[in-house]
Scaffold this active site. Structure first.
Site, PDB file in Angstrom:
ATOM      1  N   HIS A 222     101.715  71.813  25.299  1.00 51.07           N
ATOM      2  CA  HIS A 222     102.204  73.167  25.572  1.00 51.07           C
ATOM      3  C   HIS A 222     101.664  73.703  26.897  1.00 51.07           C
ATOM      4  O   HIS A 222     102.209  74.648  27.451  1.00 51.07           O
ATOM      5  CB  HIS A 222     101.794  74.087  24.417  1.00 51.07           C
TER       6      HIS A 222
ATOM      7  N   ASN B 211     102.951  83.535  24.610  1.00 49.58           N
ATOM      8  CA  ASN B 211     103.952  84.457  24.066  1.00 49.58           C
ATOM      9  C   ASN B 211     104.065  85.771  24.818  1.00 49.58           C
ATOM     10  O   ASN B 211     104.974  86.554  24.548  1.00 49.58           O
ATOM     11  CB  ASN B 211     103.676  84.728  22.585  1.00 49.58           C
TER      12      ASN B 211
ATOM     13  N   ASP C  34     107.031  73.507  29.293  1.00 51.22           N
ATOM     14  CA  ASP C  34     107.196  72.308  28.475  1.00 51.22           C
ATOM     15  C   ASP C  34     108.539  72.377  27.750  1.00 51.22           C
ATOM     16  O   ASP C  34     109.036  73.458  27.453  1.00 51.22           O
ATOM     17  CB  ASP C  34     106.060  72.197  27.447  1.00 51.22           C
TER      18      ASP C  34
ATOM     19  N   ASN D 269     108.796  80.575  22.985  1.00 48.56           N
ATOM     20  CA  ASN D 269     108.337  81.969  22.956  1.00 48.56           C
ATOM     21  C   ASN D 269     107.905  82.500  24.319  1.00 48.56           C
ATOM     22  O   ASN D 269     108.053  83.688  24.591  1.00 48.56           O
ATOM     23  CB  ASN D 269     107.217  82.141  21.934  1.00 48.56           C
TER      24      ASN D 269
END
Length: 187
Positions: free
Chosen positions: A20, A66, A91, A112
């Site tokens: 991530h 996020n 990613d 997100n």
């Protein structure tokens, strides 16, 4: 001419070099290659590099994935950078590991970080460089997968992939998105 190059990721040692955090890894590699260093600033770590008369502001948001849009919106405004001169490195589980795709717009595809950027900027029309991390996980295992580390085989390939991502970013800043997409998206 100024550009904002944002690598998406999460802060903290537990997220260091996870799938991530590939956005952080890409801008880290770009900064290292240019011999510039990040310093902590409002909403994130910033490094600045010069490239043939252009200024690239590299951003690693400290807002967690996020809420990445907060950092991006702030730095776009603070540095007076046009939206078309912004690139988000993210990613992507829909692409095989190491595949790089430059796009001028698109949906958040359930990501997100992209969802928050879209909400705060009020548009899907912003440039992004998608770095494939693959999708080798079983049903319900997506969170553990994206927050997990790359395999040893992938880690061996990583320097080449990071170098290629850096080439794409530089080309984006020098030649524009269309020329760069034509050059790199089919390789």
């Amino acid at each position: 001419m100024k550009f904002l190059i944002t690598g998406l990721g999460n802060i903290g040692p537990e997220y260091h070099e996870t799938r991530h955090n590939i956005g952080f890894m890409v801008v880290d590699a770009l900064a290292k290659d240019a011999g510039v260093y990040f310093s902590d600033n409002r909403y994130g770590a910033i490094a600045e590099l010069k490239l043939k008369g252009r200024t690239l502001i590299l951003l690693k948001p400290s807002t967690f994935m996020n809420l990445s849009g907060n950092a991006i919106r702030y730095w776009l405004q603070k540095e007076n950078i046009e939206l078309e001169n912004m690139l988000v490195v993210v990613d992507d589980i829909a692409l095989p590991f190491g595949t790089l795709r430059l796009k001028p717009k698109g949906s958040d595809a359930g990501h997100n970080g992209l969802k928050n950027i879209q909400e705060l900027l009020g548009t899907q029309n912003y440039n992004r460089l998608r770095f494939g991390i693959g999708n080798d996980f079983s049903r319900g295992g997506q969170i553990d997968y994206v927050l997990g580390h790359f395999t040893k085989e992938q880690q061996k390939e990583m320097p080449i992939r990071l170098e290629r991502a850096g080439e794409i970013i530089k080309s984006f800043c020098l030649a524009g998105i269309q020329n760069t997409m034509n050059l790199y998206n089919n390789k």
